[in-house]
Design a protein around this motif. Structure first.
Motif, PDB file in Angstrom:
ATOM      1  N   LEU A   1      65.883  58.395 -12.961  1.00 35.36           N
ATOM      2  CA  LEU A   1      65.118  58.613 -11.739  1.00 35.36           C
ATOM      3  C   LEU A   1      63.908  59.519 -11.966  1.00 35.36           C
ATOM      4  O   LEU A   1      62.946  59.471 -11.193  1.00 35.36           O
ATOM      5  N   ALA A   2      63.925  60.311 -13.015  1.00 34.50           N
ATOM      6  CA  ALA A   2      62.793  61.210 -13.285  1.00 34.50           C
ATOM      7  C   ALA A   2      61.500  60.457 -13.513  1.00 34.50           C
ATOM      8  O   ALA A   2      60.409  61.011 -13.300  1.00 34.50           O
ATOM      9  N   VAL A   3      61.559  59.188 -13.924  1.00 29.61           N
ATOM     10  CA  VAL A   3      60.324  58.447 -14.194  1.00 29.61           C
ATOM     11  C   VAL A   3      59.459  58.311 -12.947  1.00 29.61           C
ATOM     12  O   VAL A   3      58.246  58.117 -13.048  1.00 29.61           O
ATOM     13  N   ALA A   4      60.080  58.414 -11.770  1.00 29.57           N
ATOM     14  CA  ALA A   4      59.335  58.265 -10.529  1.00 29.57           C
ATOM     15  C   ALA A   4      58.677  59.564 -10.077  1.00 29.57           C
ATOM     16  O   ALA A   4      57.967  59.573  -9.063  1.00 29.57           O
ATOM     17  N   ASP A   5      58.880  60.642 -10.819  1.00 24.23           N
ATOM     18  CA  ASP A   5      58.330  61.953 -10.473  1.00 24.23           C
ATOM     19  C   ASP A   5      57.153  62.268 -11.386  1.00 24.23           C
ATOM     20  O   ASP A   5      57.334  62.503 -12.579  1.00 24.23           O
ATOM     21  N   PRO A   6      55.929  62.285 -10.858  1.00 18.43           N
ATOM     22  CA  PRO A   6      54.756  62.557 -11.708  1.00 18.43           C
ATOM     23  C   PRO A   6      54.810  63.919 -12.388  1.00 18.43           C
ATOM     24  O   PRO A   6      54.176  64.116 -13.429  1.00 18.43           O
ATOM     25  N   ALA A   7      55.566  64.853 -11.811  1.00 17.43           N
ATOM     26  CA  ALA A   7      55.671  66.184 -12.410  1.00 17.43           C
ATOM     27  C   ALA A   7      56.601  66.216 -13.620  1.00 17.43           C
ATOM     28  O   ALA A   7      56.633  67.213 -14.339  1.00 17.43           O
ATOM     29  N   ALA A   8      57.345  65.157 -13.837  1.00 20.77           N
ATOM     30  CA  ALA A   8      58.241  65.088 -14.992  1.00 20.77           C
ATOM     31  C   ALA A   8      57.462  64.594 -16.196  1.00 20.77           C
ATOM     32  O   ALA A   8      57.195  63.397 -16.341  1.00 20.77           O
ATOM     33  N   THR A   9      57.062  65.526 -17.048  1.00 21.78           N
ATOM     34  CA  THR A   9      56.215  65.193 -18.186  1.00 21.78           C
ATOM     35  C   THR A   9      56.891  65.496 -19.519  1.00 21.78           C
ATOM     36  O   THR A   9      56.225  65.567 -20.544  1.00 21.78           O
ATOM     37  N   ASP A  10      58.190  65.686 -19.503  1.00 25.37           N
ATOM     38  CA  ASP A  10      58.905  66.004 -20.737  1.00 25.37           C
ATOM     39  C   ASP A  10      59.005  64.770 -21.632  1.00 25.37           C
ATOM     40  O   ASP A  10      58.793  63.629 -21.195  1.00 25.37           O
ATOM     41  N   LEU A  11      59.356  65.013 -22.875  1.00 26.27           N
ATOM     42  CA  LEU A  11      59.416  63.956 -23.886  1.00 26.27           C
ATOM     43  C   LEU A  11      60.348  62.828 -23.477  1.00 26.27           C
ATOM     44  O   LEU A  11      60.009  61.643 -23.603  1.00 26.27           O
ATOM     45  N   ILE A  12      61.532  63.165 -22.980  1.00 25.03           N
ATOM     46  CA  ILE A  12      62.521  62.143 -22.653  1.00 25.03           C
ATOM     47  C   ILE A  12      62.016  61.247 -21.532  1.00 25.03           C
ATOM     48  O   ILE A  12      62.092  60.011 -21.609  1.00 25.03           O
ATOM     49  N   THR A  13      61.481  61.842 -20.475  1.00 25.46           N
ATOM     50  CA  THR A  13      61.000  61.051 -19.341  1.00 25.46           C
ATOM     51  C   THR A  13      59.796  60.205 -19.729  1.00 25.46           C
ATOM     52  O   THR A  13      59.693  59.034 -19.320  1.00 25.46           O
ATOM     53  N   CYS A  14      58.884  60.752 -20.509  1.00 25.55           N
ATOM     54  CA  CYS A  14      57.727  59.966 -20.963  1.00 25.55           C
ATOM     55  C   CYS A  14      58.176  58.756 -21.770  1.00 25.55           C
ATOM     56  O   CYS A  14      57.611  57.662 -21.627  1.00 25.55           O
ATOM     57  N   ARG A  15      59.183  58.948 -22.594  1.00 27.31           N
ATOM     58  CA  ARG A  15      59.713  57.843 -23.379  1.00 27.31           C
ATOM     59  C   ARG A  15      60.341  56.784 -22.478  1.00 27.31           C
ATOM     60  O   ARG A  15      60.159  55.570 -22.683  1.00 27.31           O
ATOM     61  N   GLN A  16      61.058  57.229 -21.452  1.00 29.25           N
ATOM     62  CA  GLN A  16      61.665  56.286 -20.517  1.00 29.25           C
ATOM     63  C   GLN A  16      60.597  55.500 -19.757  1.00 29.25           C
ATOM     64  O   GLN A  16      60.772  54.296 -19.502  1.00 29.25           O
ATOM     65  N   ARG A  17      59.513  56.163 -19.395  1.00 30.46           N
ATOM     66  CA  ARG A  17      58.414  55.440 -18.731  1.00 30.46           C
ATOM     67  C   ARG A  17      57.840  54.365 -19.645  1.00 30.46           C
ATOM     68  O   ARG A  17      57.539  53.249 -19.206  1.00 30.46           O
ATOM     69  N   GLU A  18      57.651  54.706 -20.899  1.00 27.51           N
ATOM     70  CA  GLU A  18      57.136  53.730 -21.859  1.00 27.51           C
ATOM     71  C   GLU A  18      58.074  52.530 -21.971  1.00 27.51           C
ATOM     72  O   GLU A  18      57.621  51.369 -22.005  1.00 27.51           O
ATOM     73  N   ASN A  19      59.369  52.796 -22.010  1.00 25.32           N
ATOM     74  CA  ASN A  19      60.342  51.709 -22.124  1.00 25.32           C
ATOM     75  C   ASN A  19      60.349  50.837 -20.868  1.00 25.32           C
ATOM     76  O   ASN A  19      60.478  49.605 -20.960  1.00 25.32           O
ATOM     77  N   GLU A  20      60.218  51.464 -19.704  1.00 23.22           N
ATOM     78  CA  GLU A  20      60.125  50.674 -18.479  1.00 23.22           C
ATOM     79  C   GLU A  20      58.900  49.764 -18.508  1.00 23.22           C
ATOM     80  O   GLU A  20      58.963  48.602 -18.084  1.00 23.22           O
ATOM     81  N   THR A  21      57.798  50.284 -18.997  1.00 16.99           N
ATOM     82  CA  THR A  21      56.576  49.486 -19.068  1.00 16.99           C
ATOM     83  C   THR A  21      56.782  48.264 -19.948  1.00 16.99           C
ATOM     84  O   THR A  21      56.324  47.153 -19.622  1.00 16.99           O
ATOM     85  N   VAL A  22      57.466  48.436 -21.064  1.00 14.57           N
ATOM     86  CA  VAL A  22      57.745  47.306 -21.956  1.00 14.57           C
ATOM     87  C   VAL A  22      58.522  46.225 -21.209  1.00 14.57           C
ATOM     88  O   VAL A  22      58.227  45.029 -21.325  1.00 14.57           O
ATOM     89  N   VAL A  23      59.505  46.632 -20.432  1.00 19.01           N
ATOM     90  CA  VAL A  23      60.318  45.671 -19.685  1.00 19.01           C
ATOM     91  C   VAL A  23      59.505  45.011 -18.579  1.00 19.01           C
ATOM     92  O   VAL A  23      59.546  43.785 -18.404  1.00 19.01           O
ATOM     93  N   ARG A  24      58.743  45.804 -17.834  1.00 16.60           N
ATOM     94  CA  ARG A  24      57.968  45.241 -16.721  1.00 16.60           C
ATOM     95  C   ARG A  24      56.901  44.271 -17.205  1.00 16.60           C
ATOM     96  O   ARG A  24      56.552  43.324 -16.501  1.00 16.60           O
ATOM     97  N   GLU A  25      56.367  44.519 -18.389  1.00 15.77           N
ATOM     98  CA  GLU A  25      55.305  43.660 -18.920  1.00 15.77           C
ATOM     99  C   GLU A  25      55.837  42.583 -19.862  1.00 15.77           C
ATOM    100  O   GLU A  25      55.063  41.927 -20.564  1.00 15.77           O
ATOM    101  N   SER A  26      57.145  42.371 -19.850  1.00 16.94           N
ATOM    102  CA  SER A  26      57.773  41.435 -20.788  1.00 16.94           C
ATOM    103  C   SER A  26      57.516  39.979 -20.443  1.00 16.94           C
ATOM    104  O   SER A  26      57.672  39.100 -21.301  1.00 16.94           O
TER     105      SER A  26
END
Length: 281
Positions: A98-123
């Protein structure tokens, strides 16, 4: 045919158990000997995300797949998506956070999860994203100190978090995988029924195990030292950043998605503690 990855983990294992009784199920596992889900319609394929041949074997004839990844360095989602697209998979259900939906969450783990979501959404495939809060099972890390000393130690004991029972996440995943077309393009926030603090969890756990437990506040430096014993420094720092967001109230929001999709309210931490009391005894 449905494919489940992460079946030796907390959520994936429960998803596989739920689906095993419903129809043909295939499991991709790096360590197949650790898969405990069995049944006449269950097939376990040994393999890894970086092994295209094993991905092709696992994905052959699959309609929908449950995708769990956790590497901070390897492009596991990209490997899986490429193989799924080539195999004709129609729908991916991705376990995110759920942290991916929070713009203030800029830690390594959340950024990585956002990248992975992008891969899936653009698949180019249909997809559904599951975004849970912290797992209630994370508090199993308290087992050693509870057993030995009757003490729970954590950072920011008064910081609220709407933690979620992995069983509820798995039930939502099984519902989506059973009728994926009805959930195409959805991103589901998953939480428990209310936000709880570590102090409150300690009290509820104490009641569940029938033993008085004490809470001991960890300062940031002690917490950092404890995390560095378990994780690489970048991951430890990401978890500390996450704790600061929790302290600021960023994780207190509650979603009713579990009830909407499963028909029952989300389980509370007190429910979870009673179900797992033996682990702390």
């Amino acid at each position: 045919m449905i494919l489940v990855t992460g079946a030796t983990g907390t959520v994936g294992g429960e998803v596989a158990r739920l689906l095993a009784a419903r129809g043909p199920l295939r499991i991709l596992a790096r360590t197949p000997e650790r898969v405990t889900v069995t049944g006449p319609a269950v097939e376990v394929v040994p393999g890894a995300y970086g092994d295209r041949d094993s991905l092709e074997r696992a994905l052959d004839g699959v309609h929908a797949a449950f995708l769990v990844t956790n590497s901070m360095t390897e492009p596991d989602d990209a490997h899986f998506v490429a193989a799924a697209r080539a195999a004709g998979v129609r729908h991916l259900v991705k376990l995110s956070a759920l942290a991916v939906a929070d713009p203030a969450a800029t830690d390594l783990i959340t950024c990585r999860q956002r990248e992975n979501e992008t891969v899936v959404r653009e698949s180019g495939l249909a997809w559904t994203l599951l975004r849970p809060r912290a797992f209630m099972t994370n508090t199993l890390s308290w087992v050693p100190s509870v057993r030995a000393e009757g003490v729970v130690r954590a950072l920011y004991g008064d910081a609220p978090n709407a933690t979620v029972d992995p069983r509820d996440i798995a039930e939502v995943a099984a519902e989506v995988l059973g009728a994926p077309e009805a959930h195409e393009g959805a991103a589901y926030a998953l939480s428990g029924p209310g936000a709880v603090t570590a102090v409150e969890q300690t009290a509820q756990l104490s009641e569940a195990v029938g033993r008085e437990l004490k809470f001991e506040e960890l300062g940031p430096e002690r917490a950092r030292a404890a995390l560095l014993k378990r994780y690489p420094e970048p991951v430890a720092e990401a978890l500390l950043h996450s704790a600061e967001r929790q302290r600021a109230g960023a994780k207190a929001g509650v979603s009713d998605t579990v009830r909407e999709l499963t028909g029952h309210p989300a389980r509370s931490y007190a429910d979870w503690a009673r179900a797992h009391a033996s682990a702390f005894a």
